[in-house]
Design a protein around this motif. Structure first.
Motif, PDB file in Angstrom:
ATOM      1  N   ALA A  29      -9.218  -4.416 -15.999  1.00 25.74           N
ATOM      2  CA  ALA A  29     -11.351  -4.674 -14.916  1.00 25.74           C
ATOM      3  C   ALA A  29     -10.846  -3.309 -14.180  1.00 25.74           C
ATOM      4  CB  ALA A  29     -10.675  -6.039 -14.559  1.00 25.74           C
ATOM      5  N   VAL A  30     -12.003  -2.963 -13.555  1.00 27.23           N
ATOM      6  CA  VAL A  30     -12.346  -1.469 -12.411  1.00 27.23           C
ATOM      7  C   VAL A  30     -12.375  -2.204 -11.013  1.00 27.23           C
ATOM      8  CG1 VAL A  30     -13.060   0.393 -11.490  1.00 27.23           C
ATOM      9  CG2 VAL A  30     -12.783  -0.115 -13.794  1.00 27.23           C
ATOM     10  N   VAL A  31     -11.438  -1.926 -10.539  1.00 27.83           N
ATOM     11  CA  VAL A  31     -11.273  -2.604  -8.904  1.00 27.83           C
ATOM     12  C   VAL A  31     -11.837  -1.581  -7.984  1.00 27.83           C
ATOM     13  CG1 VAL A  31     -10.010  -3.760  -7.478  1.00 27.83           C
ATOM     14  CG2 VAL A  31     -10.198  -4.207  -9.286  1.00 27.83           C
ATOM     15  N   GLU A  32     -12.361  -1.503  -7.279  1.00 32.46           N
ATOM     16  CA  GLU A  32     -12.197  -0.576  -5.397  1.00 32.46           C
ATOM     17  C   GLU A  32     -12.145  -1.089  -4.664  1.00 32.46           C
ATOM     18  OE1 GLU A  32     -16.401   0.670  -5.088  1.00 32.46           O
ATOM     19  OE2 GLU A  32     -16.746   1.926  -6.731  1.00 32.46           O
ATOM     20  N   ALA A  33     -11.288  -0.668  -3.707  1.00 31.49           N
ATOM     21  CA  ALA A  33     -10.414  -0.800  -2.881  1.00 31.49           C
ATOM     22  C   ALA A  33     -10.970  -0.108  -1.322  1.00 31.49           C
ATOM     23  CB  ALA A  33      -9.232  -0.875  -2.602  1.00 31.49           C
ATOM     24  N   THR A  34     -11.558  -0.299  -0.450  1.00 33.34           N
ATOM     25  CA  THR A  34     -12.033   0.394   0.667  1.00 33.34           C
ATOM     26  C   THR A  34     -10.742   0.265   1.940  1.00 33.34           C
ATOM     27  OG1 THR A  34     -13.843  -0.123   0.252  1.00 33.34           O
ATOM     28  CG2 THR A  34     -13.712   1.043   2.293  1.00 33.34           C
ATOM     29  N   TYR A  35     -10.254   1.516   2.223  1.00 30.72           N
ATOM     30  CA  TYR A  35      -9.459   2.251   3.286  1.00 30.72           C
ATOM     31  C   TYR A  35      -9.938   2.403   4.580  1.00 30.72           C
ATOM     32  CZ  TYR A  35      -6.565   0.927  -0.952  1.00 30.72           C
ATOM     33  OH  TYR A  35      -6.553  -0.379  -1.529  1.00 30.72           O
ATOM     34  N   SER A  36      -9.701   1.369   5.986  1.00 31.96           N
ATOM     35  CA  SER A  36     -10.851   2.235   7.362  1.00 31.96           C
ATOM     36  C   SER A  36      -9.392   3.306   7.675  1.00 31.96           C
ATOM     37  CB  SER A  36     -10.855   0.853   7.745  1.00 31.96           C
ATOM     38  OG  SER A  36      -9.182   0.474   8.095  1.00 31.96           O
ATOM     39  N   PRO A  37     -10.285   4.038   8.217  1.00 27.55           N
ATOM     40  CA  PRO A  37      -8.902   5.039   9.027  1.00 27.55           C
ATOM     41  C   PRO A  37      -8.296   4.527   9.556  1.00 27.55           C
ATOM     42  CG  PRO A  37     -11.743   5.470   9.364  1.00 27.55           C
ATOM     43  CD  PRO A  37     -12.250   3.874   8.960  1.00 27.55           C
ATOM     44  N   THR A  38      -7.776   3.005   9.938  1.00 25.72           N
ATOM     45  CA  THR A  38      -6.970   2.625  10.561  1.00 25.72           C
ATOM     46  C   THR A  38      -5.951   2.235   9.558  1.00 25.72           C
ATOM     47  OG1 THR A  38      -7.913   1.633  12.469  1.00 25.72           O
ATOM     48  CG2 THR A  38      -5.148   0.828  12.274  1.00 25.72           C
ATOM     49  N   SER A  39      -6.219   2.276   8.652  1.00 24.54           N
ATOM     50  CA  SER A  39      -5.159   2.141   7.004  1.00 24.54           C
ATOM     51  C   SER A  39      -5.293   3.107   6.500  1.00 24.54           C
ATOM     52  CB  SER A  39      -6.191   1.194   6.410  1.00 24.54           C
ATOM     53  OG  SER A  39      -6.575  -0.363   6.351  1.00 24.54           O
ATOM     54  N   LEU A  40      -5.767   3.352   6.734  1.00 22.45           N
ATOM     55  CA  LEU A  40      -5.327   5.817   6.255  1.00 22.45           C
ATOM     56  C   LEU A  40      -4.662   6.514   7.215  1.00 22.45           C
ATOM     57  CD1 LEU A  40      -8.335   7.137   5.270  1.00 22.45           C
ATOM     58  CD2 LEU A  40      -7.066   6.531   3.903  1.00 22.45           C
ATOM     59  N   GLY A  41      -4.286   5.854   8.378  1.00 22.17           N
ATOM     60  CA  GLY A  41      -3.127   6.125   9.451  1.00 22.17           C
ATOM     61  C   GLY A  41      -1.250   5.592   8.757  1.00 22.17           C
ATOM     62  N   ASP A  42      -1.955   4.408   8.174  1.00 20.11           N
ATOM     63  CA  ASP A  42      -0.706   3.744   7.731  1.00 20.11           C
ATOM     64  C   ASP A  42       0.362   5.116   6.682  1.00 20.11           C
ATOM     65  OD1 ASP A  42      -1.086   1.269   9.974  1.00 20.11           O
ATOM     66  OD2 ASP A  42      -1.544  -0.068   8.020  1.00 20.11           O
ATOM     67  N   TYR A  43      -1.206   5.354   5.836  1.00 18.28           N
ATOM     68  CA  TYR A  43      -0.693   6.337   5.219  1.00 18.28           C
ATOM     69  C   TYR A  43      -0.067   7.777   5.845  1.00 18.28           C
ATOM     70  CZ  TYR A  43      -1.049  10.189   2.111  1.00 18.28           C
ATOM     71  OH  TYR A  43      -0.710  11.235   1.286  1.00 18.28           O
ATOM     72  N   CYS A  44      -0.874   7.920   6.469  1.00 17.99           N
ATOM     73  CA  CYS A  44      -0.956   8.659   7.315  1.00 17.99           C
ATOM     74  C   CYS A  44       0.951   9.265   8.436  1.00 17.99           C
ATOM     75  CB  CYS A  44      -1.616   9.945   8.296  1.00 17.99           C
ATOM     76  SG  CYS A  44      -3.303   9.826   8.015  1.00 17.99           S
ATOM     77  N   SER A  45       1.068   7.928   8.925  1.00 18.63           N
ATOM     78  CA  SER A  45       2.810   7.913   9.702  1.00 18.63           C
ATOM     79  C   SER A  45       3.383   7.683   8.102  1.00 18.63           C
ATOM     80  CB  SER A  45       2.155   6.030  10.190  1.00 18.63           C
ATOM     81  OG  SER A  45       3.810   6.181  10.450  1.00 18.63           O
ATOM     82  N   ALA A  46       3.256   7.225   7.300  1.00 26.65           N
ATOM     83  CA  ALA A  46       4.232   7.374   6.582  1.00 26.65           C
ATOM     84  C   ALA A  46       4.685   8.569   5.486  1.00 26.65           C
ATOM     85  CB  ALA A  46       4.550   6.019   5.564  1.00 26.65           C
ATOM     86  N   LYS A  47       3.490   9.296   5.530  1.00 28.17           N
ATOM     87  CA  LYS A  47       3.941  10.054   4.639  1.00 28.17           C
ATOM     88  C   LYS A  47       3.393  11.479   4.774  1.00 28.17           C
ATOM     89  CE  LYS A  47       5.050   7.398   0.580  1.00 28.17           C
ATOM     90  NZ  LYS A  47       5.627   7.709   0.154  1.00 28.17           N
ATOM     91  N   VAL A  48       2.671  11.939   5.908  1.00 27.37           N
ATOM     92  CA  VAL A  48       2.330  13.276   6.445  1.00 27.37           C
ATOM     93  C   VAL A  48       2.982  13.660   8.218  1.00 27.37           C
ATOM     94  CG1 VAL A  48       0.272  14.498   7.530  1.00 27.37           C
ATOM     95  CG2 VAL A  48       0.505  12.435   5.041  1.00 27.37           C
ATOM     96  N   ASN A  49       2.646  12.602   8.676  1.00 25.02           N
ATOM     97  CA  ASN A  49       3.364  12.584   9.894  1.00 25.02           C
ATOM     98  C   ASN A  49       4.011  11.246  10.571  1.00 25.02           C
ATOM     99  OD1 ASN A  49       4.230  13.266  13.305  1.00 25.02           O
ATOM    100  ND2 ASN A  49       3.415  15.136  12.348  1.00 25.02           N
ATOM    101  N   ALA A  50       5.061  11.015  11.047  1.00 23.41           N
ATOM    102  CA  ALA A  50       5.383   9.353  11.791  1.00 23.41           C
ATOM    103  C   ALA A  50       4.648   9.365  13.254  1.00 23.41           C
ATOM    104  CB  ALA A  50       6.485   9.914  12.269  1.00 23.41           C
ATOM    105  N   SER A  51       3.904  10.290  13.858  1.00 27.22           N
ATOM    106  CA  SER A  51       2.818  10.179  14.702  1.00 27.22           C
ATOM    107  C   SER A  51       2.280   9.763  14.152  1.00 27.22           C
ATOM    108  CB  SER A  51       3.366  10.624  16.111  1.00 27.22           C
ATOM    109  OG  SER A  51       2.837  12.451  15.404  1.00 27.22           O
ATOM    110  N   SER A  52       0.805   9.721  13.225  1.00 26.15           N
ATOM    111  CA  SER A  52      -0.369   9.664  13.436  1.00 26.15           C
ATOM    112  C   SER A  52      -0.838   8.192  13.411  1.00 26.15           C
ATOM    113  CB  SER A  52       0.207   9.940  11.710  1.00 26.15           C
ATOM    114  OG  SER A  52      -0.423  11.256  11.311  1.00 26.15           O
TER     115      SER A  52
END
Length: 111
Positions: A29-52
Motif C-alpha cells: 500500500a502507498v501511504v502519504e503523510a504530510t508534516y507541518s512546519p512545526t513537525s519539521l522543526g522536530d526533525y530540524c532540532s534532532a538532525k540539523v541544529n538543536a536550537s531549531s
C-alpha cells in the motif's frame, strides 16, 4: 493402483494450485503523510541544529529558530527532505516527497 492415480493427481494439482496462490507477491500500500512546519522543526532540532524550532519545505528544507525578543526567525541550517521522511517513519519504505500546503512536506511510503 489405477484407481488411486486419478485421486493422487487431483490432490497434487490442488496442492500446486494452493501453493501458486500463496506464492503470489502481496501488493504494498502507498501511504502519504504530510508534516507541518512545526513537525519539521522536530526533525530540524534532532538532525540539523538543536536550537531549531520550525522547518519549511519550499524546494529545499530550511530550518529556523525564533529570534531573541520575538523579532522574527533566524536561519539555523538546511536539512534533507528525504532524510526527514525517513526520520519520521523509519520502518516504512520511502518512495518520494513533494511540497504540501503552507510549506509543509508530503512524504510517500510503501507500507
Amino acid at each position: 493402483m489405477t484407481r488411486r492415480l486419478p485421486a493422487f493427481f487431483t490432490a497434487l494439482l490442488a496442492c500446486l494450485g494452493a501453493l501458486s496462490i500463496s506464492a503470489a507477491p502481496a501488493q504494498a500500500a502507498v501511504v502519504e503523510a504530510t508534516y507541518s512546519p512545526t513537525s519539521l522543526g522536530d526533525y530540524c532540532s534532532a538532525k540539523v541544529n538543536a536550537s531549531s524550532t520550525i522547518g519549511f519545505y519550499n524546494g529545499s528544507l530550511s530550518c529556523y529558530r525564533w529570534s531573541t525578543g520575538g523579532s522574527g526567525m533566524t536561519y539555523t541550517g538546511s536539512g534533507s527532505a528525504s532524510a526527514a521522511c525517513a526520520y519520521f517513519n523509519p520502518t516504512y519504505t520511502y518512495l518520494g516527497y513533494a511540497q504540501g500546503a503552507s510549506q509543509a512536506l508530503t512524504c510517500r511510503y510503501a507500507v
